[in-house]
Design a protein around this motif. Structure first.
Motif, PDB file in Angstrom:
ATOM      1  N   ILE A 149      -0.335  12.873  -6.153  1.00  4.67           N
ATOM      2  CA  ILE A 149       0.319  12.577  -5.480  1.00  4.67           C
ATOM      3  C   ILE A 149       0.108  12.784  -3.813  1.00  4.67           C
ATOM      4  O   ILE A 149       0.370  11.662  -2.911  1.00  4.67           O
ATOM      5  CB  ILE A 149       1.701  13.351  -5.470  1.00  4.67           C
ATOM      6  N   SER A 189      -2.197   9.751  -2.039  1.00  4.46           N
ATOM      7  CA  SER A 189      -1.534   8.692  -2.607  1.00  4.46           C
ATOM      8  C   SER A 189      -1.519   7.207  -1.631  1.00  4.46           C
ATOM      9  O   SER A 189      -1.764   5.955  -1.993  1.00  4.46           O
ATOM     10  CB  SER A 189      -0.066   8.877  -3.056  1.00  4.46           C
ATOM     11  N   VAL A 204      -2.862   4.867  -7.551  1.00  2.94           N
ATOM     12  CA  VAL A 204      -1.411   6.121  -7.443  1.00  2.94           C
ATOM     13  C   VAL A 204       0.065   5.928  -7.523  1.00  2.94           C
ATOM     14  O   VAL A 204       0.062   4.279  -6.419  1.00  2.94           O
ATOM     15  CB  VAL A 204      -1.213   7.077  -6.428  1.00  2.94           C
ATOM     16  N   LEU A 226       2.943   6.215  -7.736  1.00  2.00           N
ATOM     17  CA  LEU A 226       4.395   7.560  -7.169  1.00  2.00           C
ATOM     18  C   LEU A 226       5.161   8.045  -7.785  1.00  2.00           C
ATOM     19  O   LEU A 226       5.763   8.990  -8.190  1.00  2.00           O
ATOM     20  CB  LEU A 226       4.985   7.579  -5.855  1.00  2.00           C
ATOM     21  N   GLN A 232       4.008   9.299 -11.582  1.00  2.00           N
ATOM     22  CA  GLN A 232       3.439  10.731 -11.234  1.00  2.00           C
ATOM     23  C   GLN A 232       4.746  11.581 -11.503  1.00  2.00           C
ATOM     24  O   GLN A 232       4.425  13.003 -11.491  1.00  2.00           O
ATOM     25  CB  GLN A 232       2.616  11.050  -9.779  1.00  2.00           C
TER      26      GLN A 232
END
Length: 136
Positions: free
Chosen positions: A30, A33, A99, A101, A104
């Motif tokens: 995170i 990101s 990534v 979010l 995650q």
């Protein structure tokens, strides 16, 4: 035999340590990101046999791993991180960052719930043992 040597408590302790480390890895995903060319990582969940010991290595043993590109790779060493196996490849941004979010954060919340369940089991197991030996 020490209480800490019981297989069920050892397995629960290993599982709690795994969840703590996974939380660190997910937080790293995170926090990166917006880092160009960053790929999210995740840990491989430990497997336990019926006796409560980890499959593929004893509790407390560390697998060999390559910590630098100049080091020789260990023969037959397992991968430490599951590099998302290409599932999020279609979500890679132009800067190369992959990534997601939302994904995650879902993993973080699931990890938190699983950790709470394991700690509850560990606490209750210790309580039962204390009751059985007359300490409570």
């Amino acid at each position: 035999m020490s209480i800490n040597d019981l297989p069920i408590l050892s397995a629960l302790r290993t599982k709690m340590q795994w969840h703590q480390e996974r939380q660190r890895v997910l937080a790293e995903n995170i926090s990166n990101s917006d880092t160009p060319n960053f790929r999210p990582r995740d840990l491989i969940e430990p497997k336990f046999d019926k006796a409560g010991t980890t499959v593929g290595g004893g509790v407390g043993t560390l697998p060999m791993m390559q910590t630098s590109a100049t080091h020789m790779a260990a023969a037959g060493a397992p991968e430490t991180f599951d590099n998302d196996r290409g599932r999020s490849g279609f979500q890679t941004r132009p800067a190369g960052n992959a990534v997601n979010l939302e994904e995650q954060m879902m993993k973080v919340s699931a990890n938190q719930m699983d950790y709470a369940a394991v700690t509850s089991l560990y606490t209750r197991s210790l309580g039962m043992l204390k009751t059985a030996i007359g300490k409570r």
